[in-house]
Design an enzyme around this catalytic site. Structure first.
Site, PDB file in Angstrom:
ATOM      1  N   ASN A   9       0.872  -1.182   0.000  1.00 55.59           N
ATOM      2  CA  ASN A   9       0.000   0.000   0.000  1.00 55.59           C
ATOM      3  C   ASN A   9       0.905   1.228   0.000  1.00 55.59           C
ATOM      4  OD1 ASN A   9      -1.808   2.046   0.535  1.00 55.59           O
ATOM      5  ND2 ASN A   9      -2.237   1.409   2.648  1.00 55.59           N
ATOM      6  N   LYS A  11       0.118   4.261  -0.318  1.00 59.10           N
ATOM      7  CA  LYS A  11      -0.544   5.439   0.267  1.00 59.10           C
ATOM      8  C   LYS A  11      -0.338   6.671  -0.633  1.00 59.10           C
ATOM      9  CE  LYS A  11       0.152   3.406   4.764  1.00 59.10           C
ATOM     10  NZ  LYS A  11       0.063   3.557   6.200  1.00 59.10           N
ATOM     11  N   HIS A  97      -9.431   0.989   4.974  1.00 56.23           N
ATOM     12  CA  HIS A  97      -8.152   1.158   5.678  1.00 56.23           C
ATOM     13  C   HIS A  97      -8.376   2.074   6.887  1.00 56.23           C
ATOM     14  CE1 HIS A  97      -4.038   2.389   6.530  1.00 56.23           C
ATOM     15  NE2 HIS A  97      -3.662   1.296   5.880  1.00 56.23           N
ATOM     16  N   GLU A  99      -6.807   4.491   7.964  1.00 54.61           N
ATOM     17  CA  GLU A  99      -6.638   5.926   7.665  1.00 54.61           C
ATOM     18  C   GLU A  99      -7.901   6.491   7.024  1.00 54.61           C
ATOM     19  OE1 GLU A  99      -2.962   5.460   5.550  1.00 54.61           O
ATOM     20  OE2 GLU A  99      -1.974   4.912   7.431  1.00 54.61           O
ATOM     21  N   GLU A 169      -5.117  -5.297  10.745  1.00 56.23           N
ATOM     22  CA  GLU A 169      -4.139  -4.237  10.945  1.00 56.23           C
ATOM     23  C   GLU A 169      -4.410  -3.528  12.271  1.00 56.23           C
ATOM     24  OE1 GLU A 169      -2.318  -2.968   7.011  1.00 56.23           O
ATOM     25  OE2 GLU A 169      -4.079  -1.717   7.273  1.00 56.23           O
ATOM     26  N   GLY A 175       2.469   2.133  10.747  1.00 53.97           N
ATOM     27  CA  GLY A 175       3.389   3.262  10.557  1.00 53.97           C
ATOM     28  C   GLY A 175       4.089   3.697  11.833  1.00 53.97           C
ATOM     29  N   SER A 215       3.542  -2.288  10.342  1.00 56.65           N
ATOM     30  CA  SER A 215       5.003  -2.286  10.484  1.00 56.65           C
ATOM     31  C   SER A 215       5.638  -3.641  10.159  1.00 56.65           C
ATOM     32  CB  SER A 215       5.407  -1.824  11.885  1.00 56.65           C
ATOM     33  OG  SER A 215       4.950  -0.497  12.105  1.00 56.65           O
TER      34      SER A 215
HETATM   35  C1  PEP Z   1      -0.706   0.007   6.106  1.00 56.87           C
HETATM   36  O1  PEP Z   1      -0.833   1.200   5.897  1.00 56.87           O
HETATM   37  O2  PEP Z   1      -1.564  -0.759   5.699  1.00 56.87           O
HETATM   38  C2  PEP Z   1       0.464  -0.438   6.859  1.00 56.87           C
HETATM   39  C3  PEP Z   1       0.441  -1.647   7.343  1.00 56.87           C
HETATM   40  O3  PEP Z   1       1.484   0.466   7.022  1.00 56.87           O
HETATM   41  P1  PEP Z   1       2.927   0.169   7.671  1.00 56.87           P
HETATM   42  O4  PEP Z   1       3.438  -1.117   7.069  1.00 56.87           O
HETATM   43  O5  PEP Z   1       3.768   1.326   7.296  1.00 56.87           O
HETATM   44  O6  PEP Z   1       2.725   0.034   9.145  1.00 56.87           O
END
Ligand code: PEP
Length: 259
Positions: A9, A11, A97, A99, A169, A175, A215
């Site tokens: 992703n 973003k 997601h 976000e 997630e 992040g 992460s």
């Molecule tokens: C994501 O945005 O779906 C995500 C898992 O981000 P990150 O790997 O940076 O934590």
């Protein structure tokens, strides 16, 4: 055996030329490696979908989008429909997601409507669920994730559930550099598989892909992907560098070969 699905992703990162350069580097790094246990997916920003698709057309990389609108067409300035995504070469679309839930106020109800629209158009939704830090700390993780998964599947027939992917997630891990332990991930993934079983039966539940996201990076991917109910990853930060993304893909491929 379930295939691993490793999705990046991107973003709101990469201009058109940066997206093209990144995916070209991934294709170069992949050359000569056949992936037999992993489906690799990249989800660039909308403006790069078509060009990235031209580059990955004859490779093992599939294309996904990061969001879509729930309507078919019309006066929704700035929005992108499922049919538009299909016409740009998308096979997958990330829906709900955290976000989008946080900054764009997407609810479980809206997520459900988007999922239905996506499957109607032949897109495979990657549906994101996960608890906030305070929800984990108050012991509400299973309740929150169950509500989100049930909401996502509401009114969906088994054949449509089959085409979905759930990405677990934990919001506190996205992040932040904080990762769920493999045991924490497995615990929730097992609950999610139980919910899939509840709404679509054993056969679909056993084949259903549940990704971990938060992460994930080359250093922790192996331990997470080794869990019995972790079938891939949704990767943010580490998908913006070809070498780290490919290292996660290769970790999944070697685990898949050993299974
Ligand atoms: C994501 O945005 O779906 C995500 C898992 O981000 P990150 O790997 O940076 O934590």
């Amino acid at each position: 055996m379930r295939p691993f699905i490793i999705a990046g992703n991107w973003k709101m990162n990469t201009t058109l030329s940066e997206a093209e350069a990144l995916v070209r580097e991934m294709c170069r790094d992949l050359e000569g490696n056949t992936l037999t246990h992993v489906q690799m997916v990249v989800c660039p920003p909308f403006i790069s979908l078509h060009s990235v698709h031209e580059i990955i057309r004859d490779t093992e990389i599939a294309l996904g989008a990061q969001n879509m609108n729930e309507h078919d067409a019309g006066a929704y300035t700035g929005e992108i429909s499922a049919a538009m995504l299909r016409s740009a070469g998308c096979e997958y679309v990330i829906i709900g997601h955290s976000e989008r839930r946080k900054y764009f106020h997407e609810t479980d109800e809206l997520v459900n409507v988007k999922i239905r629209k996506a499957v109607e158009h032949g897109l495979r939704p990657i549906v994101c669920v996960g608890e906030l830090l305070e929800e984990r700390e108050s012991g509400a993780t299973v309740e929150v994730v169950s509500r989100q998964v049930r909401g996502a599947f509401s009114g969906l027939g088994a054949d449509h559930v089959r085409t979905c992917i759930i990405a677990y997630e934990p919001v506190w891990a996205i992040g932040t550099g904080r990762t769920a332990t493999p045991e924490q991930a497995q615990e929730v993934h097992e609950v999610i598989r139980g919910l899939v079983r509840e709404s679509a039966g054993d056969e679909i539940a056993n084949q259903f892909v549940i990704q971990y996201g938060g992460s994930m990076k080359p250093e922790n991917a192996g331990d997470l992907l080794n869990q019995p109910d972790v079938d891939g990853g949704l990767i943010g930060g580490a998908s913006l560098k070809a070498d780290s993304f490919l290292a996660i893909v290769q970790a999944a491929e070697s685990i898949g070969r050993e299974r």
